[in-house]
Design a protein around this motif. Structure first.
Motif, mmCIF file in Angstrom:
data_model
loop_
_atom_site.group_PDB
_atom_site.id
_atom_site.type_symbol
_atom_site.label_atom_id
_atom_site.label_comp_id
_atom_site.label_asym_id
_atom_site.label_seq_id
_atom_site.Cartn_x
_atom_site.Cartn_y
_atom_site.Cartn_z
ATOM 1 N N THR A 54 4.087 1.537 -1.078
ATOM 2 C CA THR A 54 4.799 1.688 -2.356
ATOM 3 C C THR A 54 3.848 2.117 -3.467
ATOM 4 O O THR A 54 4.222 2.884 -4.363
ATOM 5 N N SER A 55 2.590 1.650 -3.395
ATOM 6 C CA SER A 55 1.599 2.077 -4.386
ATOM 7 C C SER A 55 1.332 3.573 -4.249
ATOM 8 O O SER A 55 1.221 4.300 -5.246
ATOM 9 N N ALA A 56 1.229 4.034 -2.980
ATOM 10 C CA ALA A 56 1.005 5.467 -2.750
ATOM 11 C C ALA A 56 2.192 6.294 -3.227
ATOM 12 O O ALA A 56 2.023 7.430 -3.699
ATOM 13 N N ARG A 110 4.004 5.710 -5.820
ATOM 14 C CA ARG A 110 4.022 5.783 -7.282
ATOM 15 C C ARG A 110 2.975 6.763 -7.804
ATOM 16 O O ARG A 110 3.045 7.186 -8.955
ATOM 17 N N GLU A 111 1.972 7.037 -6.954
ATOM 18 C CA GLU A 111 0.888 7.901 -7.440
ATOM 19 C C GLU A 111 1.304 9.369 -7.480
ATOM 20 O O GLU A 111 2.111 9.826 -6.692
ATOM 21 N N GLU A 164 0.831 -1.207 0.000
ATOM 22 C CA GLU A 164 0.000 0.000 0.000
ATOM 23 C C GLU A 164 0.864 1.255 0.000
ATOM 24 O O GLU A 164 0.559 2.245 -0.683
#
Length: 892
Positions: free
Chosen positions: A887-889, A891-892, A885
């Protein structure tokens, strides 16, 4: 003044229950919002203050805050948009207006009309409006109340209706008032079986159900409802009117003593009652309770009135306080009736003051139950037809030996009547004086008994009757020895020596030696007791063999010879059974069972069998039977059979209490509480512990180690019971235990109890308070030399700081937890990895919340590695989800 200050104060307020402390914080927040010049923020805080006043026991103050917020909303609805909140609050304000006799009814009706207008304009159901119209009509005694009730029930519920617990509660109250109790029960049933989270539930519906349960033949449910609901009400000033209902319940169910405790606890609240109406209800119900207390024979008692308004605390005679409260309630009712133009409130007060018991006695717990009265004894021997003085004295002596006190006393009374017209001989007078000594002893007049027996022994000596003289000397010596007079042993020894050289057919030699042995046992002289018993001739009084072996068993136990003592007690039981049956053997059986239980440390088959026999043989109400229940309960508890133990412990407490032997019951209550706790009966555990605590820790409690340890154990049981029930008081109880442990320098115990307090608080979403407790626990763990405890407590403190919005403090708190990892011992690698992984996981969560995503991802990855190294699949997967979660944030 900053907006952040206001937000912080409101966050703190949200963590507190409704009451003075919460109200003060919201008032402070309102002052700061107004000082900051933020009208919208002040409006929102003021709306919250209305709730604080309403639910915190100050509804009169809510009128002003509500009126202002409503006016501001009407002036600029777009800017001050709290429409739903205001419509919801309007319901409580309407109900509250009726509770103050100085407020004209026109104002209440005007607000009701305004409420209906606003509900219709917003497209809302009028269900809540109909309920408030019913409330007002019911208050004034308007016959339209029934019609409003029907409309209320028929209308469709919506988002402004009272909650699914409060709405049926109002219906139950109406139906109970009109006597439709079975219908009320049906309405309440689904509510009582559901989970309710409203601030007023489930205590309100349980209180409303009290008369319903009583009138529908459900007394046990009534008792349970009283106990569960009053536990919540007792800490809330706003609930004073509800507490009045519990007082009335106690008065009509034979629980005047319980009612008196409640009156005493809340009497000081009258001076700060939430409203004149609740003041009236509490005063009337209290007067009823005091009337019941007086009717039970305690009219001479006094009630402690707490200090208030410059008036010092004082003990007020019960009749005086009862009259004062009744007058107070009556005067307040008159004010309401003058305002309302009806007699409704006066009628209610008069009915309360005149309420009659509905049941003779409803036990509120198993150990409150009154024991079954002992069966009536067999008709005593009739001595009314005996006219011979010697025959009467012989009957008295013979039946006294068999402990038939009623016949003995009747024979002496008959002697006294005949002696008024017949001149007794000197010997008869001496024998009667000997009997008077026995009467004095039975009445507890030890000095009077000694005086009688001194004169008796002198008279027998003058008459040359050495047998009776030495019998009297033996009794005199026993009484003196009991009082610590050294002459007693000399007199008992003299009697024993006389009968050793002058034996009688009545077994006086054995009797005198047994009396002497008893005195040595009571004086902690087992060797002397055994020496006296060794002189007993078994052929002198074979019917007293059980008694002889019993005293020998006690002497051997006192001398530390447990095995020989047990063997002697077994012989005592056998001999007593042979001569008099189980009832005769009850005393040695009880002692043998007690010794076996203590020796074995649990309940074995022989112990339980002995106690079963004793209980079966003795009548209800017998102190020895209560003692047997006590022993069986303790043995079962020690044998890890708490479910079986609680019945016996409750029976024992009921028995001791009925006999007025409260001291014996105190420590058993702690054991009973432990039994309830072990079997998941947390409410009963808490109540039993709370009953015991005043006698263990109160101002009149004995200051000894046993009492002190029992008090700490009792408080620990209470804390865990409160925790299991989700009660806020559990945190305070654990904190008190920590204070006690700190006094003894027990740092490990301090840390444990503070940790428990933090656990309770965070479970209640009191995270700011929880953080403080965990931080204090970490310091105590450090003093106790527990590095693992330090890491866990610091980590939990950091997370609590995060949850309560103190992010700036949470970061260094978590860094302190990580620093504490360095102190973990190197010889336990799995534990070190586990604690490190937990810190990494929580630090990752914390840093992600404040936007430090790269650091957060690193910590989450470290947590995955740590949990995986220990093959902890579940925690590793959870940590991996957190990492993904983050690492996804990023990338955004």
């Amino acid at each position: 003044m900053s907006i952040d200050d206001v937000a912080a104060l409101m966050t703190q307020a949200d963590e507190l229950p409704y009451g003075e402390a919460r109200t003060i914080l919201v008032e402070d927040a309102l002052r700061r919002a107004e000082a900051a010049g933020d009208d919208v923020l002040a409006f929102r805080v003021r709306a919250r203050l209305t709730d604080a006043y309403q639910y915190g026991g100050e509804p009169a103050k809510a009128f002003a805050t509500f009126s202002r917020t409503l006016a501001e909303h009407d002036r600029d609805p777009g800017r001050f948009d709290e429409t739903h909140v205001l419509l919801w609050q309007m319901k409580a304000v309407v109900s509250s207006l009726t509770l103050f006799p100085e407020i004209p009814l026109d104002r209440t009706y005007a607000l009701l009309d305004d409420m209906e207008r606003r509900y219709l304009a917003g497209g809302h159901s009028l269900q809540a409006v109909y309920r408030r119209r019913h409330v007002v009509a019911q208050h004034v005694g308007d016959g339209a109340a029934d019609n409003w009730y029907l409309k209320w029930r028929a209308a469709q519920r919506d988002e402004l209706s009272d909650c699914e617990g409060c709405d049926p509660t109002g219906m139950v109250r109406h139906l109970a008032r009109v006597g439709r109790h079975e219908e009320a029960f049906e309405i309440a049933a689904p509510v009582l079986s559901s989970e309710l989270s409203c601030n007023e539930q489930p205590q309100s519906v349980l209180t409303a159900m009290l008369p319903v349960y009583l009138h529908t033949g459900r007394p046990e449910q009534a008792a349970d409802a009283h106990r569960r609901a009053y536990r919540v009400h007792r800490g809330r000033l706003a609930d004073l009117g509800d507490i009045a209902e519990h007082l009335q319940f106690c008065a009509i169910t034979g629980n005047a003593a319980r009612g008196l405790e409640i009156v005493q606890r809340h009497l000081g609240w009258l001076d700060r009652a939430p409203s004149p109406h609740s003041e009236m209800e509490f005063a009337a119900a209290s007067a009823l309770v005091l009337d019941r207390v007086a009717a039970a024979g305690h009219g001479g008692a006094a009630v402690r009135r707490p200090a208030s308004d410059g008036r010092p605390a004082a003990d007020v005679p019960l009749p005086e306080l009862r009259a004062e409260l009744a007058e107070r309630a009556t005067m307040l009712a008159a004010r309401f009736d003058d305002r309302n133009g009806t007699s409704r409130q006066g009628d209610k007060v008069r009915a309360t003051l005149a309420a009659e018991p509905l049941v003779e006695f409803l036990p509120l717990a198993a150990h409150h139950r009154r024991p079954v009265p002992a069966p009536s004894p067999a008709p005593p021997e009739d001595v009314t037809s005996v006219d011979d003085l010697d025959a009467l004295l012989d009957i008295a002596d013979r039946r006294r030996t068999h402990e038939d006190v009623d016949v003995t006393l009747a024979a002496w009374r008959r002697f006294d009547v005949l002696a008024e017209s017949a001149e007794p001989t000197p010997l008869q007078n001496a024998r009667r004086l000997d009997g008077r000594g026995v009467e004095r002893a039975l009445d507890g007049d030890e000095e009077g008994a000694i005086a009688c027996w001194e004169e008796t022994s002198r008279l027998f000596g003058e008459l040359g009757d050495e047998t009776r003289r030495h019998r009297a000397l033996g009794r005199l010596g026993a009484m003196r020895a009991k009082r610590g007079d050294p002459r007693g042993l000399e007199e008992m020894t003299a009697a024993a020596e006389h009968f050793a050289s002058h034996p009688t057919e009545d077994g006086d030699a054995t009797g005198s030696l047994l009396r002497l042995a008893y005195a040595h046992v009571e004086g902690d002289r087992p060797a002397d007791a055994l020496a006296a018993l060794d002189r007993v001739d078994p052929d002198d009084a074979p019917d007293r063999a059980g008694e002889m072996w019993f005293v020998r068993g006690r002497s051997l136990l006192l001398a530390g010879q447990t095995d020989d003592g047990v063997a002697a007690l077994r012989r005592s039981v056998e001999a007593a059974r042979a001569s008099g049956g189980v009832k005769e053997a009850a005393t040695p059986m009880l002692l043998l069972a007690r010794v076996l239980a203590r020796h074995e440390g649990a309940a074995d088959e022989e112990t339980l069998a002995l106690l079963d026999e004793v209980i079966a043989a003795l009548p209800a109400g017998s102190p020895m039977r209560a003692a047997a229940h006590s022993e069986r309960g303790l043995a079962l508890l020690a044998g890890d059979r708490p479910a079986d133990a609680v019945a016996d412990l409750a029976e024992a407490i009921a028995g001791w209490t009925a006999e007025g032997l409260h001291e014996q019951a105190v420590h058993l209550r702690v054991d009973l509480a432990a039994g309830y706790l072990s079997t998941g009966r947390f409410l009963e555990a808490a109540e039993a512990a709370e009953e015991a605590l005043p006698a263990l820790e109160g101002p009149s409690a004995p200051e000894d180690r046993r009492n002190r340890d029992a008090g700490r154990r009792c408080r620990l049981i209470l804390a865990h019971a409160q925790k299991e029930m989700g009660e806020e008081d559990a945190a305070a109880t654990f904190a008190a235990l920590a204070e006690h442990a700190a006094e003894d320098g027990e740092h490990g115990a301090v840390a444990h109890f503070l940790d428990e307090a933090g656990e309770v608080l965070t479970g209640l979403d009191r995270d700011a308070q929880a953080a403080a407790r965990f931080a204090a626990a970490a310091e105590a763990f450090e003093k106790a030399g527990d590095p693992y405890g330090v890491v866990r407590a610091r980590r939990r403190a950091a997370m609590c700081l995060l949850w309560c919005g103190e992010r700036d403090q949470a970061v260094p708190a978590m860094e302190a937890a990580r620093a504490a990892l360095a102190s973990l011992p190197p010889d336990n690698e799995p534990a070190r990895i586990w604690e490190t992984a937990l810190v990494s996981y929580d630090q990752g969560r914390l840093l992600a919340q404040i936007g430090r995503l790269p650091e957060a991802a690193s910590h989450a990855s470290a947590a995955v590695d740590g949990f995986s190294a220990l093959d902890e699949t579940g925690p590793a997967e959870e940590a991996a989800r957190l990492r993904d979660e983050i690492t996804s944030a990023m990338r955004e």
